[in-house]
Design an enzyme around this catalytic site. Structure first.
Site, PDB file in Angstrom:
ATOM      1  CB  SER A 189      -0.815   0.146   1.127  1.00  0.00           C
ATOM      2  OG  SER A 189      -1.906  -0.954   1.046  1.00  0.00           O
ATOM      3  CG  ASP A 231     -10.965  -2.182   1.155  1.00  0.00           C
ATOM      4  OD1 ASP A 231      -9.833  -2.361   1.658  1.00  0.00           O
ATOM      5  OD2 ASP A 231     -11.677  -1.506   0.630  1.00  0.00           O
TER       6      ASP A 231
END
Length: 621
Positions: A357, A394
């Site tokens: 990320s 997610d």
């Protein structure tokens, strides 16, 4: 009375007093000789002048011999004078080369990182003994030094048995070896023990991957560099190798006269060696120590860099090694101990991994700058999105509702960035990855640096024999799939956000900057709006998002950063944290990478970031 004379006619009579094989002719009175000739039916033989002819031949032969000897002497004295003079000198005059002391390495505050200390080395002088004699001596010498005979023989072969230069066969000899060789000096002619400076790292394994180590020049490097000689000590890794011309120095030597036993009678001439220059690195010893301690013997890396000019203040990697081991002969036990660790010579700060990320910094820039998703974009996040029959989840398996860029960065929502990638396609992701410096050298100059990977259609077709799928773009948007980056590259990405949009070249020294095609500074090309969203989003990560552990606490400046958790099946995940401080006027970027640590970046890597930052801003006691 008849007289006897030797002649060459085989038909003559033999004198009773001569050798049976010596022919003699009987000479009588002229009358009798006339009769004899008449009886034999041959003309008279003329003997006048034969003695003069032999004398002339003798004189000519003597002159030829004298002329030959004279011409040879003239050739030796006039043409080969220098050769024979050198040959004679080698028996009484010898050259003792003196290597220069290697330049010191210090940190940004002058603290010694690498220096020299006195030791004893064992040399062989090839021309003192014949090849056969050396072959006889090698087994005995090998036993004294605990070296394989083949190794000694190989070094003599490389140098040549008529080499005028000593050949080093052992560095940092023990006192016992030195004493033994001195006692055996008469029995081992051509073996010398000389004082010599060797490399010394006072902090042991501290910053070993940055400093590197030294050793004897490899054969391939020796062939490529005629200025070096066999046995020269050169940098073989890290800064020792990168700054070799600055640290090397110049050789000196002594010319001495020796007696038949090799003992020095007098010094004929001397040229002092010129030591190498002191090298000041950008490293901060105190910060480096904290970074290594914060890793706490976990596989991974910590990179601390000044975002304003690219100065590297710390670069820690674990597992590590002690470079002092290579300043002398490393033992088998020491080598075996190193091999028990997992790649101790690998600088993990320069190795490429999935950035996870932390890559969302680039996805944000690509989304805004593409024009498809402007700064005010708000997207609905969900538990997953479905692409071609595949569900892309997610990380919280639930989604976060409606989010803007800053909120998506703070919560690290995957489905938000999936949608950005689906809308922009893969082109902007690839473009902005390269703008930030991924997939290319950073310019730091250290050997072994990985380039990372910015994948594209052609690359996948070459390596996987498959087309590029939409799912590849989705994975890339969150730093998974094929995209990879090094911790140092992610430090450059983070620095570009901190310093206002400049991609800086990382430097290990501001004193000596090696030539490199990578500019020291170049604009990434972000708009002010994009830069503002990135800076605010990274601050939100620490304030209320996934990076709460990166808060430094009261009395310390505010920080900004981004967490990352990279899947690495079947092994445990990697943990990332990239960030900078102070938020309003950045001075330091810190990137933390923990290899297969398990857990998330906020839980595992952010606390390491906090320790390093607190050490930097904490006044020294």
């Amino acid at each position: 009375m008849a007289k006897l004379y030797p002649v060459g006619n085989p038909k003559t009579l033999f004198s009773p007093h001569s050798s049976p094989r010596t022919p003699c002719r009987v000479i009588l009175s002229p009358q009798l000789e006339t009769r004899t000739s008449h009886w034999q039916g041959s003309p008279p033989v003329k003997t006048v002048g034969q003695n003069y002819r032999a004398l002339v031949l003798l004189l000519l032969t003597s002159l030829l011999i004298v002329a030959g000897l004279g011409s040879r002497l003239a050739y030796i004295q006039l043409v080969q004078t220098q050769y024979y003079r050198q040959l004679a000198d080698t028996n009484r005059i010898r050259l003792f080369p003196q290597p220069p002391e290697r330049g010191r390495i210090v940190d940004r505050n002058g603290v010694l990182l690498a220096g020299s200390q006195l030791s004893h080395s064992v040399f062989l002088w090839p021309l003192v003994q014949s090849r056969q004699r050396w072959q006889e001596m090698i087994p005995t010498l090998a036993q004294y030094l605990q070296i394989a005979p083949e190794e000694i023989e190989q070094k003599l072969e490389q140098a040549g048995y008529r080499s005028p230069f000593p050949v080093r066969i052992l560095r940092n000899a023990s006192p016992q070896v030195v004493i033994q060789l001195e006692e055996m000096s008469r029995e081992l002619p051509g073996v010398m023990v000389e004082a010599e400076a060797i490399r010394f790292y006072p902090h042991g394994d501290l910053a070993a991957h940055v400093l590197g180590y030294t050793g004897e020049i490899p054969q391939e490097q020796l062939r490529a560099n005629p200025d070096y000689r066999l046995g020269d000590i050169v940098g073989l890794m890290g800064a020792e190798e990168l700054f070799e011309p600055h640290l090397r120095g110049q050789w000196g030597g002594r010319q001495v006269e020796v007696d038949a036993m090799g003992e020095v009678l007098r010094v004929l001439g001397e040229q002092a060696p010129q030591p190498g220059k002191t090298l000041q690195l950008t490293l901060d010893v105190r910060l480096q120590q904290v970074a290594e301690q914060a890793l706490a013997n976990r596989k991974g890396a910590v990179v601390a860099m000044d975002p304003r000019d690219g100065s590297i203040l710390a670069m820690a990697s674990y597992p590590t090694f002690d470079p002092n081991l290579f300043s002398s002969r490393i033992t088998q036990a020491q080598w075996d101990a190193l091999q028990q660790q997992e790649f101790p010579f690998l600088n993990r700060g320069l190795r490429a991994y999935a950035p996870a990320s932390t890559y969302k910094i680039i996805t944000t820039a690509a989304g805004i700058e593409s024009g498809v998703f402007p700064p005010g974009t708000v997207l609905q996040t969900t538990a997953y999105i479905q692409v071609g029959g595949w569900r892309f989840w997610d990380w919280n398996r639930a989604g976060f509702g409606r989010l803007n860029y800053r909120q998506a960065m703070a919560y690290s929502s995957d489905t938000f960035f999936y949608q950005i990638a689906l809308g922009t396609k893969v082109g902007p992701l690839q473009e902005w990855s390269r703008r930030f410096g991924l997939g290319q050298p950073t310019g730091i100059g250290l050997k072994g640096e990985a380039l990372g990977l910015v994948p594209d259609v052609d690359w996948k077709q070459r390596h996987w024999r498959e087309p590029w799928y939409v799912g590849d773009t989705v994975n890339m948007s969150i730093g998974q799939g094929f995209v990879t980056a090094t911790p140092l590259q992610m430090a450059i990405v983070t620095a570009a956000v901190a310093n206002g949009g400049w991609r800086v070249r990382p430097l290990l020294s501001q004193q000596v900057i090696p030539e490199n095609p990578v500019p020291l500074r170049q604009p990434v090309g972000m708009s002010a709006a994009t830069l503002q969203i990135l800076q605010q989003g990274l601050r939100d990560v620490v304030v209320y998002g996934t990076g709460g552990n990166a808060n430094l606490g009261p009395g310390f400046p505010p920080t900004a950063g981004k967490t990352g958790t990279a899947e690495d099946p079947p092994r445990r995940s990697h943990a990332w944290f990239v960030g900078y401080a102070p938020y309003d006027q950045p001075e330091l970027v810190v990137v933390v990478f923990l290899e297969n640590s398990g857990g998330g970046g906020g839980a595992q890597a952010a606390p390491v970031f906090r320790e390093v930052m607190r050490a930097y801003f904490q006044p020294e006691s």
